[in-house]
Enzyme design. Structure first.
Site: not given
Lengths: 585, 247, 134
Positions: A246, A356, A243, A288, A117
């Protein structure tokens, strides 16, 4: 007014609220728990989280590395004692979910699988395909059904906290199906009301994410902390803001500009890594905030693809192959086809940054306690703070579990001190005043429309409190939002009936959002530096000397909030350089 | 960006002013790529703020916006206007009482879900500190499909049995019970049988298959119910023909 | 509007008799269920045939003669068509009721349905063989 008495009332029945309720029910079956939510628990927005939940479980990982990734990812604004607690408790909580039956994705040997991630140096994100939040929420909800001491009040909208002698003694809430106000008396209250992404027009957040929990605490005198930090997720569908997790990039998806260049290498996240071989914590697996900012710069240079919904970059997953996409990213494929008409197996998907997550929220200490005695908060509505200036993906599901439980334990400790229930008459009077305020809305004929004010608020935030901000723009935003709050006093309901009155609901939600929005704009204006998700065009550098501090916005009635600052807890990691180049250690 | 005028015929019911429901027609300018939910939101924002309905995620995962669209149970957030050339008729989900406009009362499902014990009843107790229960990808696959239920109630609105016999536990509740029964970590099947293998459980199902046809998440509740029937039948025969197996 | 109200959820009546007319999907279901009547009728006819056989050669000959009548032939054609419909619709549903998992994957639906067709063909061959068709 009907009064419902319990020991602990929880506002919000998403991940954090359910986790708190279960912790309470397990710890002491005699406790009467009121679980109050404006939606049925399974509708809560936790269900929309896709990618996963971070927790150290594999042999090659360590708590220290999870700590370092989180603190650096948060641009050193995280409270390090809270991060320590998070990373320590994370594996226990995720294992607890496993013991409650969460369908975590698995390795061949039957152990829990983890995936890469953004911003994480080691693979430590537990996942259930690309519907992790959904599975987590339903596992918690279904598990909660075995405890008869959890009394649910589904579709009750909390309007006010009841406070007597400096202690939170309950709340008032409207039962949506009858439109009647109810008084909930409790010895302690936990707020788990979620974020406020709906303040913005383009967001991954569901319609229910209107900052109600934050506004409840804020109006009761609890500061909102670090509200200027609003996370843009780099990859939302331009059409709807839906969305795309990720995990698309975790599994190896890459971001391209219109020339087919993996442009992240031009923004300090290079050198380019081989296609299909993602390297952790660099390029597409950067954090992000950096990715969203890179998009902004590329857009300025005219390097983005034009779509009918505005500029977009391309998320290319074709090299992953159909089988892997179906197995690991089935929802992503389904949604790309449904809402964009693009099949990621065959074509790159246009995406753009989208609001988000709120890093900021109700000011709590490491015990999930707010400064108001008897009031606790957890989940996105709270700021504990483990996310600092930028949350790393997959830390929030973990956070709502760890601090949902922590809030429950702290509330129990508080109950053990026998805080009492406050002065009954004084509380009754407050509840009656809350009821009268809502009823007064029915009488108003000021002519301001809910949809109209909401649109102006959204536009103002998008314009001036987006990925990049300026003092000038933020000043304008503050002025506009102050005016909108004044005009809010003149809103007029079109629906003056009682049963399931969504016109009234939206009016109240708008009130919450306006208060939160003003806290965002004022806190952002006051922070004259660039850090994490808060980027100022007029103060482009991080300024640790002046702003290595949490902002605390306090409600001042009709006036703008007052912003104070408190120290960041630093235990072992001194502020340094956030390095997402491939060359980092 | 192409736009077109869309006519929607929406069932309205306000218990405080209406004796019974009636249809109201709205004519709104919509974008070609919109879903029915977008059109409803547009109506609420610009034409009629009194229209009530539930919605949240706009990505088919929260299960709030189930409604009848041209007579078919659908999620409004995943039903595209482009698929409906004529007037679009929007009604609350069938088989549930109407609270107000498109908002239904779903207490019945919540009570039934609670009855089937939809949580892990461990086959063997193991402290959390001892780590995870091992579960291979194959064991996960055995029940995974049935975990995908979003409780949107479309299957109940499609099920003719539930329409006629409201006591029927129904597709979603039984599928979720089956989800736990199929989980390698679970040992609670015997406890759930009491509810799901009863007359008002799985035996009320006549296998119309409507539930599976309308399920937006491809859970295939009809499959779950038939599997429960077969297992329950095997149980019965074993109990009656080989009583020595019953300890 | 008065503040105090009672809720008044509206219950829409569902027709109890002709409910299957509400949707083509329900009609298809009823067709599947209805088709079993012909299978039942055919079985009854076989029982009658057995009874005739037990009554002696004359009765049996009369039964066989009756089978050759135009009405009986039409009935047989209907019975064949409906039993085929019944079998096909049920075989199509068998993968739902009897999923077979081998390792990580479920056996494809068509394999499970196909196995039923194969079983059907095999039983038919055995019956034909017993009847002396080969």
């Amino acid at each position: 007014m009907e009064t419902i008495t319990s020991d602990i009332a929880i506002i919000g029945a998403g991940g954090a609220g359910l986790r708190a309720a279960i912790a309470l029910a397990q710890a002491d079956p005699r406790l009467r728990i009121a679980l109050i939510s404006k939606v049925y628990p399974m509708r809560s927005h936790t269900c929309a989280a896709e990618g996963g939940a971070a927790g150290v479980i594999k042999g090659d990982d360590s708590l220290e590395q999870h700590f370092n990734d989180t603190v650096g990812g948060g641009d050193w604004l995280c409270d390090q004692d809270a991060v320590d607690y998070l990373v320590q408790e994370a594996p226990k909580e995720l294992l607890q979910l496993e013991h409650w039956g969460c369908p975590w994705s698995r390795e061949l040997d039957g152990s829990v699988a983890v995936r890469p991630f953004g911003g994480m140096k080691i693979q430590r994100t537990w996942f259930a395909a690309d519907k992790t939040g959904f599975h987590l929420l339903h596992t918690l909800f279904q598990t909660s059904l075995q405890f008869s001491s959890i009394e649910r009040y589904d579709e009750y909208y909390a309007t006010d906290l009841l406070v007597d002698e400096g202690r939170c003694c309950g709340l008032t809430a409207i039962e949506m199906r009858s439109g009647q106000m109810r008084q909930f008396r409790a010895r302690a209250v936990i707020i788990a009301g979620g974020g406020a992404g709906r303040m913005f027009p383009f967001t991954t957040n569901g319609a229910i994410k209107t900052g109600d929990g934050m506004a409840l605490a804020y109006r009761a005198g609890v500061p909102l902390k670090d509200m200027e930090f609003v996370q843009y997720h780099p990859t939302g569908l331009p059409s709807t803001g839906t969305l795309l997790t990720e995990a698309c990039r975790g599994e190896g998806g890459v971001l391209l500009n219109k020339h087919g260049r993996r442009f992240l290498q031009d923004y300090g996240m290079g050198p380019e890594t081989p296609i299909g071989k993602p390297v952790l914590k660099t390029m597409e697996l950067g954090p992000r905030d950096r990715l969203s900012q890179a998009f902004w710069h590329e857009q300025k240079k005219g390097n983005m693809v034009t779509t009918q919904w505005g500029d977009a970059m391309l998320l290319d997953m074709r090299h992953l192959g159909e089988q892997k996409i179906n197995e690991r990213l089935p929802l992503v494929r389904d949604m790309s086809i449904s809402y964009m008409g693009v099949d990621p197996v065959r074509d790159p998907v246009p995406v753009r940054p989208v609001v988000h997550y709120m890093m900021g929220g109700i000011h709590t200490d490491i015990r999930a306690a707010t400064p108001l005695a008897g009031l606790y908060a957890a989940g996105e509505c709270a700021c504990v703070s483990i996310n600092g200036a930028n949350r790393l993906g997959s830390n929030s599901l973990t956070e709502l579990l760890v601090f949902g439980r922590r809030a429950a334990l702290s509330a129990m400790e508080y109950l053990a001190s026998d805080p009492g229930r406050g002065n009954s008459q004084a509380i009754d009077a407050q509840a009656e005043a809350a009821r009268a305020r809502v009823r007064a809305l029915f009488q108003k004929s000021g002519g301001e429309s809910i949809a109209g004010l909401r649109k102006e608020m959204m536009h103002t935030l998008e314009q001036h409190a987006g990925i990049y901000r300026s003092g000038e723009g933020l000043s304008e935003a503050c002025a506009t939002l102050a005016a909108l709050r004044r005009r809010y006093a003149n809103i007029e309901l079109h629906d003056k009936t009682n049963v399931y009155n969504t016109d009234l609901l939206q009016a109240l939600e708008l009130g919450s959002m306006l208060d939160c929005a003003e806290a965002v704009a004022v806190s952002a204006l006051e922070r004259r530096e660039s850090r994490g998700a808060h980027q100022r065009l007029d103060f482009t550098e991080r300024d640790d000397a002046r702003y290595l501090k949490h902002s605390l916005a306090s409600f001042q009635g009709a006036a703008a909030p007052r912003v104070d600052y408190s120290d960041v807890v630093i235990t072992k990691s001194q502020p340094g350089v956030r390095d997402y180049s491939g060359g980092h250690a | 960006m192409s736009e077109r005028t869309v006519e929607l015929e929406v069932l309205r019911y306000n218990p405080e002013t209406d004796g019974e429901p009636h249809f109201q027609r709205y004519s709104v300018t919509c974008r070609e790529e919109w879903v029915v939910l977008d059109a409803l939101n547009h109506i609420k924002e610009t034409v009629d703020p009194t229209l009530s309905y539930r919605w949240s995620c706009h990505m088919a995962v929260c299960g709030s916006c189930g409604m009848m669209i041209d007579g078919e149970p659908k999620l409004a957030c995943k039903t595209f206007l482009r698929d409906y050339p004529g007037v679009i008729r929007v009604e609350p989900l069938a088989h549930f009482p109407v609270e107000r406009d498109l908002v239904t009362v779903i207490d019945d499902f919540i009570a039934k879900l609670t009855r089937v014990k939809p949580y892990l009843i461990p086959k063997e107790e193991k402290p959390v500190a001892a780590g995870e229960y091992r579960q291979t990808p194959a064991q996960l696959k055995r029940y995974k499909q049935f975990t995908l239920c979003i409780n949107c109630m479309l299957c109940y609105a499609a099920c003719p049995e539930y329409g006629i016999i409201p006591k029927f536990l129904g597709p979603a509740a039984i599928s979720l019970a089956h989800r736990w029964n199929q989980d390698s970590r679970d040992g609670g099947r015997a406890q759930r049988q009491e509810e799901i293998a009863a007359t008002e459980g799985v035996w009320e199902c006549s296998f119309t298959g409507a539930c599976s046809e309308v399920c937006p998440e491809h859970v295939d509740p009809a499959a779950a119910l038939q599997q429960v029937k077969i297992k329950s039948t095997v149980d019965w025969y074993l109990a009656h023909t080989m009583p020595w197996l019953n300890k | 509007m008065a503040e105090q109200v009672t809720r008044k959820p509206y219950v829409r009546e569902v027709p109890r008799m002709l409910w299957f007319l509400r949707h083509p999907r329900y009609m298809r279901y009823m067709a599947r269920e209805f088709s079993c009547l012909f299978i039942g009728a055919y079985t009854l006819m076989l029982v009658v045939g057995l009874k005739r056989l037990a009554e002696g050669p004359d009765a049996w000959a009369g039964f066989l003669a009756a089978l050759g009548s135009p009405g009986a032939i039409v009935f047989h054609l209907f019975a064949l068509a409906f039993s085929a419909y019944h079998s096909i619709t049920w075989f199509r549903l068998t993968p739902k009721a009897m999923p077979v998992q081998i390792g990580d994957t479920f056996v494809a639906d068509r394999v499970i349905s196909g196995a039923h067709y194969a079983g059907w063909a095999l039983v038919s061959l055995v019956v034909l063989w017993l009847a002396g068709a080969f």
